[in-house]
Enzyme design. Structure first.
Site, PDB file in Angstrom:
ATOM      1  N   ASP A 126     103.506 -60.267 -26.395  1.00 26.88           N
ATOM      2  CA  ASP A 126     103.318 -60.480 -24.967  1.00 26.88           C
ATOM      3  C   ASP A 126     103.148 -61.981 -24.751  1.00 26.88           C
ATOM      4  OD1 ASP A 126     100.713 -61.077 -25.725  1.00 26.88           O
ATOM      5  OD2 ASP A 126      99.781 -59.528 -24.502  1.00 26.88           O
ATOM      6  N   HIS A 127     102.768 -62.360 -23.554  1.00 22.96           N
ATOM      7  CA  HIS A 127     102.631 -63.782 -23.235  1.00 22.96           C
ATOM      8  C   HIS A 127     101.659 -64.509 -24.162  1.00 22.96           C
ATOM      9  CE1 HIS A 127      99.705 -61.497 -20.894  1.00 22.96           C
ATOM     10  NE2 HIS A 127      98.915 -62.548 -21.021  1.00 22.96           N
ATOM     11  N   GLY A 157      97.101 -61.103 -27.593  1.00 27.31           N
ATOM     12  CA  GLY A 157      95.873 -61.889 -27.564  1.00 27.31           C
ATOM     13  C   GLY A 157      94.954 -61.525 -28.722  1.00 27.31           C
ATOM     14  N   SER A 158      94.712 -60.215 -28.877  1.00 24.27           N
ATOM     15  CA  SER A 158      93.868 -59.742 -29.979  1.00 24.27           C
ATOM     16  C   SER A 158      94.672 -59.025 -31.050  1.00 24.27           C
ATOM     17  CB  SER A 158      92.803 -58.774 -29.447  1.00 24.27           C
ATOM     18  OG  SER A 158      93.411 -57.557 -29.019  1.00 24.27           O
ATOM     19  N   ASN A 193      95.202 -55.853 -30.872  1.00 19.89           N
ATOM     20  CA  ASN A 193      94.794 -54.450 -30.805  1.00 19.89           C
ATOM     21  C   ASN A 193      95.789 -53.578 -30.053  1.00 19.89           C
ATOM     22  OD1 ASN A 193      92.258 -54.255 -32.229  1.00 19.89           O
ATOM     23  ND2 ASN A 193      91.375 -55.511 -30.616  1.00 19.89           N
ATOM     24  N   GLY A 194      96.110 -53.939 -28.837  1.00 19.89           N
ATOM     25  CA  GLY A 194      97.037 -53.139 -28.045  1.00 19.89           C
ATOM     26  C   GLY A 194      98.415 -53.090 -28.674  1.00 19.89           C
ATOM     27  N   GLU A 195      98.832 -54.194 -29.256  1.00 14.65           N
ATOM     28  CA  GLU A 195     100.142 -54.257 -29.893  1.00 14.65           C
ATOM     29  C   GLU A 195     100.211 -53.315 -31.095  1.00 14.65           C
ATOM     30  OE1 GLU A 195      99.347 -57.400 -27.217  1.00 14.65           O
ATOM     31  OE2 GLU A 195      98.184 -56.831 -28.981  1.00 14.65           O
ATOM     32  N   HIS A 213      97.744 -50.730 -49.781  1.00  8.65           N
ATOM     33  CA  HIS A 213      97.125 -49.405 -49.729  1.00  8.65           C
ATOM     34  C   HIS A 213      97.754 -48.486 -48.696  1.00  8.65           C
ATOM     35  CE1 HIS A 213      93.002 -50.581 -51.639  1.00  8.65           C
ATOM     36  NE2 HIS A 213      94.035 -50.967 -52.373  1.00  8.65           N
ATOM     37  N   ARG A 230      96.569 -41.954 -54.939  1.00  6.62           N
ATOM     38  CA  ARG A 230      95.627 -41.700 -53.839  1.00  6.62           C
ATOM     39  C   ARG A 230      96.164 -42.221 -52.510  1.00  6.62           C
ATOM     40  NH1 ARG A 230      91.228 -46.320 -53.663  1.00  6.62           N
ATOM     41  NH2 ARG A 230      92.367 -47.904 -54.817  1.00  6.62           N
TER      42      ARG A 230
END
Length: 165
Positions: A8-9, A71-72, A74-76, A103, A138
């Site tokens: 994003d921007h 920006g963070s 997270n949303g991406e 992993h 595992r």
């Protein structure tokens, strides 16, 4: 290796930098946008396309990974994880970037454009791209449980340690 990019921007500057860095380091960047700054753009538009690109490449037997940037991050990461078969991981350190591949066999890494200096974020992407999946039983088993759930929506059985005595 092809590397699909979306942002994003807040990730536009890093995406531009990464496109050049990837080319200089022998990767084939595939830029899904955006290409112009728009403070009101919506990251799912671009991150879903990047993740779809990775999934399509892998289905065709091509070596491909993805990077989504916001920006963070997270949303991406959440957006990329909506694409069937894709595992996206948020990286905030070299260790989390490496473990995402080692992993979890993640195909997409999410990074926060406002969380780290440019050089550090580039290093997170480099670690992600150069780390191989360990293939340990595992980890294969756990990925298999998630893949089965994604297809059937049936929860895996509880282990003995989770049963009430």
């Amino acid at each position: 290796m092809r590397v699909h990019l979306g942002c994003d921007h807040a990730g536009l500057e890093l995406k531009s930098h990464l496109t050049a860095w990837l080319t200089d380091n022998g990767y084939q960047p595939v830029d899904h946008g955006p290409f112009l700054y728009d403070a009101l753009d919506d990251y799912p538009v671009f991150c879903l396309r990047a993740a779809e690109g990775v999934a399509a490449d892998r289905a065709a037997g091509l070596d491909s990974l993805g990077v989504v940037i916001g920006g963070s991050g997270n949303g991406e990461q959440i957006a990329a994880n909506k694409v069937e078969g894709v595992r996206a991981a948020l990286a905030w350190s070299e260790q989390t970037a490496a473990l995402a591949r080692e992993h979890n066999d993640a195909w997409v890494v999410a990074v926060g454009g406002r969380m780290h200096p440019l050089e550090e974020m580039t290093r997170l992407v480099e670690v992600f791209l150069t780390t191989e999946f360990s293939g340990d039983e595992r980890h294969v088993r756990r990925i298999g449980q998630m893949a089965a759930y994604e297809k059937t929506r049936e929860l895996p059985p509880l282990p003995a340690s989770a049963l009430d005595a």
